[in-house]
Design a protein around this motif. Sequence first.
Motif, short mmCIF file in Angstrom:
data_model
loop_
_atom_site.label_atom_id
_atom_site.label_comp_id
_atom_site.label_asym_id
_atom_site.label_seq_id
_atom_site.Cartn_x
_atom_site.Cartn_y
_atom_site.Cartn_z
N ARG A 135 0.75 -1.21 -0.13
CA ARG A 135 -0.12 0.00 0.06
C ARG A 135 0.87 1.11 0.04
O ARG A 135 0.56 2.10 -0.74
N ASP A 153 -10.24 2.85 -2.95
CA ASP A 153 -8.92 1.90 -2.12
C ASP A 153 -8.02 1.37 -2.64
O ASP A 153 -8.18 1.29 -3.98
N TYR A 155 -5.97 -2.19 -2.85
CA TYR A 155 -5.87 -3.37 -2.39
C TYR A 155 -4.71 -3.97 -2.49
O TYR A 155 -4.24 -4.38 -3.68
N ASP A 156 -3.85 -4.17 -1.59
CA ASP A 156 -2.45 -4.55 -1.74
C ASP A 156 -2.11 -6.05 -1.46
O ASP A 156 -3.08 -6.69 -1.05
N ALA A 159 -3.26 -7.07 2.14
CA ALA A 159 -4.78 -7.16 1.99
C ALA A 159 -4.97 -8.53 1.58
O ALA A 159 -6.15 -9.26 2.00
N SER A 160 -4.48 -9.01 0.53
CA SER A 160 -4.58 -10.59 -0.12
C SER A 160 -3.88 -11.61 0.74
O SER A 160 -3.62 -12.78 0.53
N ASN A 161 -3.53 -11.45 2.11
CA ASN A 161 -2.80 -12.42 2.68
C ASN A 161 -1.67 -12.99 2.04
O ASN A 161 -1.16 -14.13 2.10
N PHE A 174 -10.40 -9.49 -3.22
CA PHE A 174 -10.83 -8.32 -3.27
C PHE A 174 -12.11 -8.09 -3.72
O PHE A 174 -12.78 -7.18 -3.26
N LEU A 177 -14.37 -8.33 -0.44
CA LEU A 177 -14.19 -7.11 0.29
C LEU A 177 -15.04 -5.93 -0.22
O LEU A 177 -15.92 -5.44 0.88
N HIS A 178 -15.15 -5.78 -1.31
CA HIS A 178 -15.80 -4.49 -1.77
C HIS A 178 -16.99 -4.82 -2.58
O HIS A 178 -17.70 -3.82 -3.03
#
Length: 253
Positions: A135, A153, A155-156, A159-161, A174, A177-178
């Motif tokens: 991010r 946003d 989404y890095d 965020a993607s584990n 992704f 989430l959104h």
Amino acid sequence: MNDMPKPASVARLAQHAIEAQAKGFDHVDTWVFDLDNTLYPASSRLFDQIDDRITSYIANRYGIDGISARALQKYYYRTHGTTLRGLMAEDGLDPANFLAFVHDIDHSVLEPAPDLAAAIARLPGRRFVLTNGSRRHAESVAGRLGVLDLFEDVYDIAASNYVPKPAQEAYDGFLKLHGIAPERAAMFEDLSKNLVVPHALGMRTVLIAPRDGEPDALERATSPEDFTGAPHVDHVTDDLAGFLTALSIVAAR
């Protein structure tokens, strides 16, 4: 006062508009952009800095020379999708430390991109960045370009584990989430392989190809079909700002 950017070639912009209309973007209300070598041109050589930092990280970690580190870097990338994923899977790497090191680069080589900013701002609906980077890096890049505030946003990879594109899990997380309906979304990417899953999910896909003379990044595929007629690629362009401007023209009709 007309705030439309002045294209370098009216004929080129007209051709973009024809192609964009033919591909059918009128249903799209969510716009998803990769970051590196997509929002900015490869000619900036920004990603080259990251590439070199990855090689240095591996050389320092294992106490090996640059050539050996480069070979190991490519092995991890080809086997696991990203070098980071390979290091995590095979060596228990701390991803935060790695990302901080490889993204410690000079972002000032990027110039503000007002035409791109204006084109993105005109896109109807929601806008996101979906990146295998961090991010912090994404915000630095988007801030330099002048487009950061245009995205809902980033989404890095965290965020993607730390599961990278092109893995299905990266996109599924992704979208969930959104609350994004993929059949109403478009994905812009510089790597053909990262558009396979989006296309299968129903997203409109656009490949950002390098312009003549631009360097290929480590990740970039080398086979010609990756930039021409791959079935999972709906459109290929080497001019993101021009293509998005054309979309706004089509949408206004």
